[in-house]
Design a protein around this motif. Structure first.
Motif, PDB file in Angstrom:
ATOM      1  N   PHE A 125      23.634  35.011  10.903  1.00 53.60           N
ATOM      2  CA  PHE A 125      25.123  35.039  10.384  1.00 53.60           C
ATOM      3  C   PHE A 125      25.192  34.983   8.713  1.00 53.60           C
ATOM      4  N   THR A 126      26.213  35.476   8.197  1.00 53.68           N
ATOM      5  CA  THR A 126      26.266  35.584   6.728  1.00 53.68           C
ATOM      6  C   THR A 126      27.526  34.390   6.433  1.00 53.68           C
ATOM      7  N   PRO A 127      27.029  33.328   5.510  1.00 56.50           N
ATOM      8  CA  PRO A 127      28.091  32.440   5.342  1.00 56.50           C
ATOM      9  C   PRO A 127      29.242  33.249   4.313  1.00 56.50           C
ATOM     10  N   VAL A 128      30.358  33.003   4.274  1.00 54.85           N
ATOM     11  CA  VAL A 128      31.402  33.425   3.633  1.00 54.85           C
ATOM     12  C   VAL A 128      32.122  32.535   2.581  1.00 54.85           C
ATOM     13  N   ILE A 129      32.638  31.295   3.304  1.00 54.06           N
ATOM     14  CA  ILE A 129      33.186  30.159   2.708  1.00 54.06           C
ATOM     15  C   ILE A 129      33.390  28.975   3.582  1.00 54.06           C
ATOM     16  N   HIS A 130      33.118  27.823   3.010  1.00 51.57           N
ATOM     17  CA  HIS A 130      33.185  26.373   3.514  1.00 51.57           C
ATOM     18  C   HIS A 130      34.620  26.085   3.049  1.00 51.57           C
ATOM     19  N   LEU A 131      35.372  25.662   4.438  1.00 50.94           N
ATOM     20  CA  LEU A 131      36.867  25.224   4.144  1.00 50.94           C
ATOM     21  C   LEU A 131      37.096  23.570   4.195  1.00 50.94           C
ATOM     22  N   VAL A 256      29.322   9.241   7.136  1.00 53.48           N
ATOM     23  CA  VAL A 256      30.764  10.169   7.093  1.00 53.48           C
ATOM     24  C   VAL A 256      30.650  11.106   8.192  1.00 53.48           C
ATOM     25  N   ILE A 257      31.711  11.217   8.882  1.00 54.22           N
ATOM     26  CA  ILE A 257      31.535  11.856  10.148  1.00 54.22           C
ATOM     27  C   ILE A 257      32.922  12.726  10.195  1.00 54.22           C
ATOM     28  N   THR A 258      32.850  14.100   9.680  1.00 53.96           N
ATOM     29  CA  THR A 258      34.072  15.037   9.531  1.00 53.96           C
ATOM     30  C   THR A 258      33.938  16.316  10.362  1.00 53.96           C
ATOM     31  N   SER A 259      32.677  16.435  10.830  1.00 52.73           N
ATOM     32  CA  SER A 259      32.413  17.904  11.618  1.00 52.73           C
ATOM     33  C   SER A 259      33.073  19.033  10.734  1.00 52.73           C
ATOM     34  N   PRO A 260      32.534  19.140   9.639  1.00 48.66           N
ATOM     35  CA  PRO A 260      32.897  20.210   8.863  1.00 48.66           C
ATOM     36  C   PRO A 260      32.764  21.613   9.250  1.00 48.66           C
ATOM     37  N   TYR A 261      33.548  22.508   8.770  1.00 50.49           N
ATOM     38  CA  TYR A 261      33.468  24.027   9.160  1.00 50.49           C
ATOM     39  C   TYR A 261      33.728  24.941   7.961  1.00 50.49           C
ATOM     40  N   GLY A 262      33.651  26.282   8.156  1.00 46.94           N
ATOM     41  CA  GLY A 262      33.966  27.272   7.291  1.00 46.94           C
ATOM     42  C   GLY A 262      33.860  28.591   8.182  1.00 46.94           C
ATOM     43  N   LEU A 263      33.823  29.659   7.440  1.00 44.89           N
ATOM     44  CA  LEU A 263      33.811  30.879   7.871  1.00 44.89           C
ATOM     45  C   LEU A 263      32.489  31.563   7.888  1.00 44.89           C
ATOM     46  N   CYS A 264      32.028  32.408   8.944  1.00 45.27           N
ATOM     47  CA  CYS A 264      30.764  33.239   8.749  1.00 45.27           C
ATOM     48  C   CYS A 264      31.063  34.554   9.452  1.00 45.27           C
TER      49      CYS A 264
END
Length: 332
Positions: A125-131, A256-264
């Motif tokens: 994958f290519t990371p684009v942005i974390h949201l 801290v548990i937030t299950s973070p995500y972004g776009l790839c």
């Protein structure tokens, strides 16, 4: 499972740095041939959840705002199932042209340690942005005998395996969060998985379970006085429910548990395409409609650019492995 605290860039020096960096990037004459012509057709984002939920609403608000900035439609394509891995699996095999992206969620990083998968998060994958990340917490009915988290733990210690906690799926972040808390307290909860958040709420209201680990979708019941939070899993107390203590305040340092995500996108995206997408989605994050969607779900913006997001993914994959090892769900 200590996810990194969210960084809200809507105000303060973080916003000024972000905007200043963005303006500088726009002014720099480094736009490549690929970016000059990109995009020429709609861009798709695969969201591994069903339509209508808080994640879907947030992603659609982001897509609509990004559409205005890219000059092409940004489509949201829902692909639920597969434990949240269908988007990652599809994008790992997609053509690296920038037209197919996925919401990279924590389960897509976790499941490759538990079963064979068709992709490698750090290779394909290519990371684009974390949201952003989710608002999670543990709640009980308003008429329950447990007034505090300490009451709940004490009862679970007296009755091992009898105090039941609903979650929205085995091996999900909510399930593993409660396993982590049980491990830290040396208590055994009775974990009851359901197929989604709505089913867990019905089970709680019907008295079929004692508590539910859930997201802010439970918030209306709390506001109506039908349920109460025993704890929340974000880095800071909620503005909406300031009386609910965080896990860190309860003595779980760093938890801290937030299950973070972004776009790839797929591996091999041209840097100019990555930058075009990144700038569009970064600006879209600040769009009032998207900010409102985050606030409705009690989520906090957690902006990271491509390089920072790539480093964050590496840390996240290592953290997921460490958590599964601690919980004895995999072998070292």
């Amino acid at each position: 499972m200590a996810d990194q605290p969210c960084r809200d860039f809507r105000s303060g020096p973080g916003r000024r740095r972000l905007l200043g960096g963005g303006l500088a990037a726009l002014a720099m004459p480094r736009i490549g041939r690929a970016e000059a012509g990109f995009p020429r057709r709609p861009v798709s984002i695969i969201v591994p959840f069903t339509p209508g939920g808080s994640t879907d609403q947030q992603m659609r608000a982001l897509a609509e705002a990004a559409t205005r900035r890219l000059g092409q439609t940004v489509l949201v394509e829902n692909r639920p199932g597969g434990g949240g891995t269908l988007g990652a699996a599809a994008v790992a095999k997609a053509k690296p042209d920038g037209y197919t992206l996925t919401q990279m969620i924590t389960p897509a990083m976790r499941l490759p340690f538990l079963q064979p998968m068709s992709y490698d998060v750090l290779r394909d994958f290519t990371p684009v942005i974390h949201l952003t990340g989710y608002f999670f917490g543990l709640a009980v009915r308003a008429d329950s005998p447990w007034k505090t988290w300490q009451d709940f733990v004490a009862d679970a210690r007296r009755r091992p395996g009898q105090v039941s906690v609903a979650n929205s799926g085995a091996i999900g972040s909510l399930h593993l969060g409660m396993l982590e808390l049980g491990l830290r307290e040396s208590v055994q909860f009775n974990h009851v998985p359901f197929r989604g958040e709505a089913e867990t709420i019905s089970a709680l209201l019907g008295g079929h379970v004692d508590a539910v680990a859930n997201s802010a979708v439970l918030g209306q019941l709390v506001d109506d006085g039908r349920a109460r939070w025993l704890n929340i899993w974000t880095a800071q107390r909620s503005r909406r429910w300031p009386e609910a203590p965080t896990l860190q305040e309860l003595g779980y340092e760093g938890l801290v548990i937030t299950s973070p995500y972004g776009l790839c996108g797929p591996a091999g995206l041209e840097p100019a395409v990555v930058e075009r997408l990144h700038l569009a989605f970064r600006d879209a994050m600040q769009d009032p409609a998207h900010v409102a969607a985050l606030e409705r779900a009690d989520m906090v913006a957690d902006y990271r650019g491509p390089d920072d997001y790539a480093a964050f993914l590496r840390r996240s994959v290592a953290r997921e492995r460490d958590l599964l090892l601690r919980l004895n769900l995999i072998q070292g």
